[in-house]
Design a protein around this motif. Structure first.
Motif, PDB file in Angstrom:
ATOM      1  N   GLU A   1       0.901  -1.243  -0.239  1.00 48.97           N
ATOM      2  CA  GLU A   1       0.177  -0.111   0.002  1.00 48.97           C
ATOM      3  C   GLU A   1       1.026   1.092  -0.097  1.00 48.97           C
ATOM      4  O   GLU A   1       2.151   1.274   0.562  1.00 48.97           O
TER       5      GLU A   1
ATOM      6  N   SER B   1      -5.220   2.976   4.707  1.00 48.52           N
ATOM      7  CA  SER B   1      -5.042   1.764   4.328  1.00 48.52           C
ATOM      8  C   SER B   1      -6.160   1.038   4.404  1.00 48.52           C
ATOM      9  O   SER B   1      -6.774   1.025   5.435  1.00 48.52           O
TER      10      SER B   1
ATOM     11  N   PHE C   1       1.094   5.304   1.137  1.00 46.95           N
ATOM     12  CA  PHE C   1       1.086   6.242   2.131  1.00 46.95           C
ATOM     13  C   PHE C   1       1.388   7.725   1.753  1.00 46.95           C
ATOM     14  O   PHE C   1       2.581   7.723   1.204  1.00 46.95           O
TER      15      PHE C   1
END
Length: 151
Positions: A78, A97, A80
């Motif tokens: 993921e 997330s 960020f």
């Protein structure tokens, strides 16, 4: 006697004072929060921000492809993005997330059940009795089956 953490930095060869006192009740993040190096001379010029908002707008820090481990042991990658200091807090990271949000929802649901067990004396007593526990288990299984059919 309180101790102080001293951070030194050499600004230039003819720098007058390269020492910064850093209070013990503060946190210093020292990491590379972008995956890309500066690409042109303009990016390498000295940037003199007036506030944190300008720092975040200028550098646009982000981390791409962070590996998060699933319950099954697999990996999910993921990204960020950080637009303010608050984005480094747990709640903001969880919000960004999908995996962490799902896990937080599960934890919240388990905590709600625990709170109900702590408050509901009848339910606690039912769980102590073997026959009542079996009946409760069957009722929950049929409720779960209904919920799965509704999806």
């Amino acid at each position: 006697m309180a101790r102080k953490t001293v951070i030194t930095k050499v600004l230039d060869v003819d720098a007058k004072d390269g020492i910064i006192e850093f209070p013990q009740n503060k946190t210093l993040y020292a990491d590379q929060f972008t995956d890309e190096a500066p690409t042109n001379d303009e990016d390498r010029e000295v940037f003199k921000p007036k506030n944190m908002k300008e720092v975040f707008e200028h550098y646009q820090p982000s981390k791409k492809g962070i590996a998060l481990e699933t319950e099954e042991g697999g990996a999910v990658y993921e990204d960020f993005d950080f637009k303010q200091l608050k984005d480094f807090e747990d709640e903001q990271l969880i919000e960004q997330s999908e995996l962490l949000s799902k896990e937080k929802n599960k934890v919240d649901a388990y905590n709600a059940v625990i709170r109900q067990l702590e408050k509901n004396k009848t339910l606690r007593n039912a769980l102590k009795n073997e026959a009542a526990r079996g009946d409760l288990k069957d009722a929950l299984k049929s409720l779960l089956a209904e919920l799965e059919e509704a999806d």
